[in-house]
Enzyme design. Structure first.
Site, mmCIF file in Angstrom:
data_model
loop_
_atom_site.group_PDB
_atom_site.id
_atom_site.type_symbol
_atom_site.label_atom_id
_atom_site.label_comp_id
_atom_site.label_asym_id
_atom_site.label_seq_id
_atom_site.Cartn_x
_atom_site.Cartn_y
_atom_site.Cartn_z
ATOM 1 N N CYS A 125 -1.848 4.944 -5.370
ATOM 2 C CA CYS A 125 -2.650 4.110 -4.467
ATOM 3 C C CYS A 125 -2.826 2.794 -5.191
ATOM 4 O O CYS A 125 -3.197 2.770 -6.371
ATOM 5 C CB CYS A 125 -3.995 4.769 -4.168
ATOM 6 S SG CYS A 125 -5.103 3.712 -3.214
ATOM 7 N N THR A 148 0.857 -1.174 0.000
ATOM 8 C CA THR A 148 0.000 0.000 0.000
ATOM 9 C C THR A 148 0.895 1.226 0.000
ATOM 10 O O THR A 148 1.917 1.232 0.688
ATOM 11 C CB THR A 148 -0.919 0.034 1.237
ATOM 12 O OG1 THR A 148 -1.379 1.365 1.458
ATOM 13 C CG2 THR A 148 -0.197 -0.418 2.486
#
Length: 230
Positions: A196, A83
């Protein structure tokens, strides 16, 4: 091949992409029935998201540091935080283990530089777009980083948490992202970093007038190269 440790679950939708990419890339490199040697620690994202919203980053870092130790004990020889946003606590994770952490922003910056670009737009969570932990890391590689305006950042952030992290893909949201990308290009962005890991579920190269840098794929490619010693 070294064993890759995955700090995942943030969200599991993008972690599944990491697993797929690592295995496909390993098969492409080695052929036959080869697949990636990896171990996964998947956290409960609801717990992490609550800590993010409340600004309790040190506590979130403790959760990931503990998970990293578990991965190291399970045989991981290099680590990935799956992430972008949680690279805010990358330092805590690195300090908790002896094995190297492959930083996502570094692999992304290397790809941007290799493409001969210097000014990029950045899409991601509000934390990633507005705070310095990621933008500053990219800037440290000599890149100029542009982010959307306040309304654009709000749209990008909302779609990530309300839709993409839940596996929801909507054409209306794709159109909204394309509008944000067009605005960044109008301001001079030569490329766009999909900062992202879930954004790649919605946006691909065909949706942008300039090159897009898919951070999940770039991270996975760098991990396989490191694991194979190439």
């Amino acid at each position: 091949m070294k064993t890759i440790g995955l700090l995942g679950g943030m969200s599991w939708e993008s972690t599944a992409e990491y697993y797929r990419l690592l295995n496909e890339l390993t098969r492409d490199r080695l052929g036959g029935l080869h697949s990636a040697k990896c171990v996964l620690y998947s956290v409960d994202f609801a717990e992490i998201e609550r800590l993010q919203v409340e600004g309790r980053w040190a506590e979130a870092g403790e959760v990931l540091a503990s998970a990293a130790k578990a991965l190291e004990a399970a045989g991981a020889e290099l680590l990935l935080i799956c992430t972008n946003t949680m690279h805010k606590v990358a330092g805590q994770v690195e300090a908790a283990v002896q094995v190297p952490l492959l930083h996502l922003a570094d692999t992304t910056a290397a790809a941007v530089r290799a493409a001969g670009l210097r000014r990029v737009g950045l899409l991601g969570t509000a934390f990633t777009m507005e705070q310095d932990f990621y933008r500053g890391r990219l800037a440290g590689h000599g890149l100029e980083v542009l982010v959307p305006d306040q309304d654009g950042r709000a749209v990008v952030h909302r779609i990530i948490y309300d839709e993409l992290c839940r596996g929801v893909i909507r054409e209306e949201s794709r159109a909204a992202y394309r509008a944000v990308i067009d605005e960044l290009v109008a301001r001079g962005a030569e490329g766009v970093v999909l900062g992202c890991t879930e954004i790649e579920l919605l946006i691909g190269p065909e949706h942008s007038p300039v090159p897009v840098f898919a951070t999940t794929r770039l991270h996975a490619e760098a991990a396989v190269a490191a694991a194979l010693g190439r």
